[in-house]
Design an enzyme around this catalytic site. Structure first.
Site, PDB file in Angstrom:
ATOM      1  N   ARG A 137      44.474  28.258  45.507  1.00  0.00           N
ATOM      2  CA  ARG A 137      44.500  27.045  46.319  1.00  0.00           C
ATOM      3  C   ARG A 137      43.200  26.757  47.051  1.00  0.00           C
ATOM      4  O   ARG A 137      42.714  25.622  47.037  1.00  0.00           O
ATOM      5  CB  ARG A 137      45.608  27.139  47.401  1.00  0.00           C
ATOM      6  CG  ARG A 137      46.948  26.727  46.934  1.00  0.00           C
ATOM      7  CD  ARG A 137      47.981  27.578  47.617  1.00  0.00           C
ATOM      8  NE  ARG A 137      47.785  28.937  47.162  1.00  0.00           N
ATOM      9  CZ  ARG A 137      48.346  29.415  46.057  1.00  0.00           C
ATOM     10  NH1 ARG A 137      49.166  28.682  45.377  1.00  0.00           N
ATOM     11  NH2 ARG A 137      48.095  30.657  45.663  1.00  0.00           N
ATOM     12  N   THR A 138      42.647  27.766  47.707  1.00  0.00           N
ATOM     13  CA  THR A 138      41.484  27.480  48.561  1.00  0.00           C
ATOM     14  C   THR A 138      40.319  27.007  47.698  1.00  0.00           C
ATOM     15  O   THR A 138      39.713  25.962  47.956  1.00  0.00           O
ATOM     16  CB  THR A 138      41.104  28.735  49.371  1.00  0.00           C
ATOM     17  OG1 THR A 138      42.277  29.211  50.022  1.00  0.00           O
ATOM     18  CG2 THR A 138      40.041  28.425  50.406  1.00  0.00           C
ATOM     19  N   ARG A 162      34.523  33.161  50.326  1.00  0.00           N
ATOM     20  CA  ARG A 162      35.621  34.111  50.622  1.00  0.00           C
ATOM     21  C   ARG A 162      35.114  35.505  50.302  1.00  0.00           C
ATOM     22  O   ARG A 162      34.499  35.733  49.256  1.00  0.00           O
ATOM     23  CB  ARG A 162      36.860  33.803  49.779  1.00  0.00           C
ATOM     24  CG  ARG A 162      37.928  34.897  49.921  1.00  0.00           C
ATOM     25  CD  ARG A 162      39.226  34.544  49.268  1.00  0.00           C
ATOM     26  NE  ARG A 162      39.925  33.515  50.030  1.00  0.00           N
ATOM     27  CZ  ARG A 162      41.152  33.086  49.754  1.00  0.00           C
ATOM     28  NH1 ARG A 162      41.812  33.620  48.737  1.00  0.00           N
ATOM     29  NH2 ARG A 162      41.731  32.149  50.482  1.00  0.00           N
ATOM     30  N   LYS A 171      24.688  43.864  40.093  1.00  0.00           N
ATOM     31  CA  LYS A 171      23.471  44.675  39.905  1.00  0.00           C
ATOM     32  C   LYS A 171      23.000  45.278  41.222  1.00  0.00           C
ATOM     33  O   LYS A 171      21.934  45.869  41.287  1.00  0.00           O
ATOM     34  CB  LYS A 171      22.355  43.794  39.325  1.00  0.00           C
ATOM     35  CG  LYS A 171      22.665  43.179  37.985  1.00  0.00           C
ATOM     36  CD  LYS A 171      21.495  42.262  37.570  1.00  0.00           C
ATOM     37  CE  LYS A 171      21.993  41.101  36.752  1.00  0.00           C
ATOM     38  NZ  LYS A 171      21.041  39.977  36.763  1.00  0.00           N
ATOM     39  N   HIS A 182      40.967  32.495  58.570  1.00  0.00           N
ATOM     40  CA  HIS A 182      41.009  31.563  57.431  1.00  0.00           C
ATOM     41  C   HIS A 182      41.091  30.163  58.058  1.00  0.00           C
ATOM     42  O   HIS A 182      42.136  29.504  58.035  1.00  0.00           O
ATOM     43  CB  HIS A 182      42.249  31.884  56.595  1.00  0.00           C
ATOM     44  CG  HIS A 182      42.266  31.262  55.234  1.00  0.00           C
ATOM     45  ND1 HIS A 182      41.363  30.301  54.818  1.00  0.00           N
ATOM     46  CD2 HIS A 182      43.108  31.468  54.174  1.00  0.00           C
ATOM     47  CE1 HIS A 182      41.648  29.952  53.570  1.00  0.00           C
ATOM     48  NE2 HIS A 182      42.697  30.650  53.164  1.00  0.00           N
TER      49      HIS A 182
HETATM   50  N1   CP Z   1      46.385  29.946  50.957  1.00  0.00           N
HETATM   51  C1   CP Z   1      45.416  30.566  50.254  1.00  0.00           C
HETATM   52  O1   CP Z   1      44.405  31.036  50.807  1.00  0.00           O
HETATM   53  O2   CP Z   1      45.680  30.663  48.911  1.00  0.00           O
HETATM   54  P1   CP Z   1      44.685  31.255  47.835  1.00  0.00           P
HETATM   55  O3   CP Z   1      44.548  32.740  48.104  1.00  0.00           O
HETATM   56  O4   CP Z   1      45.318  30.966  46.504  1.00  0.00           O
HETATM   57  O5   CP Z   1      43.364  30.578  48.017  1.00  0.00           O
END
Ligand code: CP
Length: 302
Positions: A51-52, A101, A80, A129
């Site tokens: 999703r993110t 991320r 590397k 987040h």
């Molecule tokens: N909600 C969320 O962070 O989903 P993902 O891990 O799929 O990005």
């Protein structure tokens, strides 16, 4: 907000949250525009995501911008031995904004200190987040008509769940009451409870799910984060501790909405999906509009 990194939900004020939500509502009405033409957004995902990453990429594509990046650090020069600093300095040369991320808590803050373009934290370990938090706020405001004076039950992995950590901080501006429902092993960390104590915000802790959601406005379910456990046997003990079933929603408030940042594993039975109180898939869609708003504000395009 222009050129400012978004690392923690606390980097923005209450007024800035509300401004993001206002702009997100504009994008909901008109999600396809050409305002990002000529802009490049880099998505660096050192951890898995559906999703993110895809909602960021969808958001950029719908606004006429371009995306570069990687979905797996093993396909980059990190494999590397390249450092995070060198990776970020290099990608800063190629993009106007970096969405990252990373599994290490604090990595996004560090990246923002070395980058020459703004960084958006798309999740750093069990820490924060913030863009999920803003889309959660958008979803709550949209379904409840307000963010003020709501009762929010958070269920599951309150120890490692970065989305609940960000959400209690953001909601603390709006006089909420919280129920924290978790097994002993996954309780809300003391630092967050101390934060709420300091702000005079009420919360109660429970271990039973069914009996403690009847007066809630929002039921925020979370996945037990197997990837954060040092010992897989500890994960096995708690992984299925809560499973929300359709019948458990029968005596809940009419306005209740079930949210979940997703992915779900077993914690919401699929028989809940057709209940009008289930809101987790529309919530994921709201991620596109909210991320359009965040990026447009940071790039000075709204
Ligand atoms: N909600 C969320 O962070 O989903 P993902 O891990 O799929 O990005």
């Amino acid at each position: 907000m222009i050129n400012k990194s978004l690392i923690s939900i606390n980097d923005y004020t209450k007024e800035e949250y509300l401004e993001i939500l206002r702009v997100a509502a504009e994008f909901e009405k008109k999600p396809i525009q050409n305002i990002f033409e000529g802009r490049v957004v880099a998505t660096l995902f050192f951890e898995p995501s559906t999703r993110t990453r895809l909602s960021f990429e969808s958001a950029v594509n719908r606004l006429g911008g371009r995306i570069i990046g990687f979905t797996d650090a093993s396909s980059s020069s990190v494999k590397k031995g390249e450092s995070l600093k060198d990776t970020i300095l290099t990608v800063s040369n190629y993009s106007d904004l970096i969405v990252m991320r990373h599994p290490l808590e604090g990595s996004a803050r560090y990246a923002s200190e070395v980058a020459t373009v703004p960084i958006i934290n798309a999740g750093d370990g069990a820490n924060q987040h913030p863009t999920q938090c803003l889309l959660d706020l958008f979803s709550i405001q949209k379904t409840q008509g307000t963010l003020e004076n709501l009762k929010i039950s958070m269920v599951g992995d309150l120890k490692y769940g970065r989305t609940v950590h960000s959400l209690i901080m953001a909601m603390s501006h709006f006089n909420p009451t919280f129920n924290f429902i978790s097994p002993d092993e996954l309780k809300m960390p003391d630092e967050y409870k101390m934060f709420l104590d300091k702000k005079g915000i009420k919360y109660k802790e429970y271990s039973d799910l069914a009996g403690n959601i009847k007066d809630s406005d929002i039921l925020y379910m979370t996945r037990v984060q197997g990837e954060r456990f040092a010992d897989p046997l500890d994960y096995e003990k708690v992984k299925n501790v809560y499973i929300l079933k359709n019948r458990m929603l029968e005596k809940t408030k009419d306005n209740l909405k079930v949210l979940h940042p997703l992915p779900r594993v077993n914690e919401i039975n699929t028989d809940v999906d057709d209940n009008h109180k289930a809101y987790y898939f529309p919530q994921a869609l709201n991620g596109v509009y909210t991320r359009q708003a965040i990026m447009a504000k940071i790039l000075g395009l709204k």
